[in-house]
Design an enzyme around this catalytic site. Structure first.
Site, short mmCIF file in Angstrom:
data_model
loop_
_atom_site.label_atom_id
_atom_site.label_comp_id
_atom_site.label_asym_id
_atom_site.label_seq_id
_atom_site.Cartn_x
_atom_site.Cartn_y
_atom_site.Cartn_z
N ASP A 116 42.37 39.81 45.63
CA ASP A 116 41.98 38.41 45.51
C ASP A 116 42.57 37.52 46.60
OD1 ASP A 116 40.24 38.67 43.33
OD2 ASP A 116 41.95 38.83 41.97
N ASP A 177 33.85 42.07 41.41
CA ASP A 177 34.39 40.79 41.87
C ASP A 177 34.73 40.83 43.37
OD1 ASP A 177 34.95 41.71 39.25
OD2 ASP A 177 36.33 40.07 38.85
N1 GLY Z 1 37.99 38.00 39.24
C1 GLY Z 1 38.50 37.96 37.92
C2 GLY Z 1 37.61 37.27 36.97
O1 GLY Z 1 36.47 36.96 37.30
O2 GLY Z 1 38.07 37.02 35.86
#
Ligand code: GLY
Length: 399
Positions: A116, A177
């Site tokens: 992330d 994600d």
């Molecule tokens: N990327 C983590 C979520 O969407 O909760």
């Protein structure tokens, strides 16, 4: 080099007329929605100058946290959007205080050992560099890109999402994600001229297209690859309802992430794929066009995920931007976007006067973990705002 996804089912858009009821959603309407967002941001600007909103609200209120979560840049990104649409220096001043915090975070490597860093540095520092030419922000974002590519497994061709890279139990897990984290890598190649970042991004997105996307155009949330042999192992879920269901936000990350990779690669198969994912998503929307937290639910008492709805709109608008006027689906995607946005604005936003300090209500962070269920989620607020900005200007992306 093309993604081979011809076998994936295309459901088409069923009952598409239901999205063609947007005569009232004109520029004045979108500007009213933006006004609401700015009013809510103004109410929180002092509290969230040296601190950041938590990932999800508690009883409708985001508590302040330090810059340690995977989500802190969504607020900074909202400040940059505010600066862009108003030109008001007060937003830039706070955003720059926050950029300093992101520079310190990457220099000290505070909670950055996960994929992330893409979200974190695209919205805080790449944005700062693009809007203001801040060289320190550029260098911080490049450091983040260097950290991200350390998560790449050559044989499997993927970036591992989370977890210890040396722990065999955690190795080789990619998640949908991550499609949103790899734009940082394309950008790093653009500014440095070094192709290694882009090559890794392309490898990852192809593997995601090949294994995370299922034959029916739904998506697994996560998929394990064998890092030694590079072979695909199996898909499962982390935040969805079941391993074989389709987590709404995961599908939305796909709907936005694949066209972002198209933007950088011009690989048209990624647009074909996005169309199929979008059709699957749109066909499972309830009457008010705002998805449940897992697409296995299409009616009933389960919670909605307004944040997934906002992400999907950004993806539909990004895809549609790349479609020629002659594409018969282009208008469908635009009308579907307006239908979702107007439902969010009219039924899912917080009151201007009131305790709640978020923008969108009724999101779900992680139902199984009982975190942020039917609360505001800070990324939902960000993507809702980004979608509105896309609807009023030709926006140069931070992604
Ligand atoms: N990327 C983590 C979520 O969407 O909760």
């Amino acid at each position: 080099m093309k993604v081979k996804k011809e076998s994936i089912v295309d459901e088409g858009i069923r009952n598409r007329e239901r999205f063609y009821k947007n005569d009232h959603v004109n520029q004045a309407y979108i500007k009213r929605a933006i006004h609401h967002v700015l009013m809510k941001i103004d109410q929180s600007l002092d509290v969230f100058t040296h601190q950041f909103p938590d990932c999800a609200s508690t009883n409708g209120v985001y508590q302040p946290i330090d810059n340690i979560e995977w989500t802190t840049s969504f607020w900074t990104g909202m400040l940059w959007l505010s600066y862009e649409v108003t030109g008001d220096e007060k937003y830039r001043r706070v955003a720059e205080i926050q950029v300093d915090s992101f520079i310190e975070r990457i220099e000290k490597e505070i909670e950055v050992n996960h994929h992330d860093v893409g979200f974190l540095y695209s919205l805080s520092c790449v944005s700062a560099y693009k809007l203001t030419g801040n060289e320190r922000a550029r260098d911080a974002a490049l450091k983040a890109a260097d950290l991200l590519i350390k998560r790449f497994y050559d044989k499997a061709g993927i970036l591992q999402a989370w977890g210890d890279l040396n722990n065999p139990k955690q190795q080789g897990r990619m998640i949908i994600d991550c499609n949103m984290n790899i734009p940082l890598l394309y950008w790093a190649t653009e500014v440095t001229g070094d192709r290694k970042y882009r090559d890794i991004a392309i490898s990852h997105v192809r593997q995601a297209a090949s294994y995370i996307v299922r034959e029916d155009a739904s998506t697994f949330h996560t998929f394990y690859m064998d890092p030694e042999s590079g072979k695909p192992l199996y898909g499962n879920t982390h935040q969805g309802y079941a391993d074989d269901s389709c987590w709404a936000r995961g599908q939305a990350w796909g709907i936005y992430g694949f066209p972002l990779s198209y933007h950088y690669t011009k690989d048209t198969s990624l647009i074909g794929l996005t169309k199929k994912l979008s059709h699957y998503f749109l066909n499972r929307l309830p009457e008010d066009h705002v998805c449940y937290w897992d697409l296995t639910f299409t009616s009933g008492q389960e919670e909605r995920d307004s944040s997934a709805a906002a992400i999907a709109v950004c993806g539909l608008l990004e895809m549609s931007r790349h479609l020629p006027l002659t594409d018969p689906k282009k208008r469908d995607y635009e009308e579907a976007s307006l239908s979702i946005i107007s439902s969010l604005f009219e039924h899912y936003t917080t009151a201007i006067e009131g305790e709640e300090n978020g923008i969108l209500k009724h999101a779900v962070y992680y139902k199984g973990g009982n975190m942020g269920v039917d609360e505001s989620c800070i990324w939902g607020d960000y993507f809702y705002f980004e979608a509105l900005v896309r609807l009023v200007k030709d926006w140069e992306m931070y992604w």
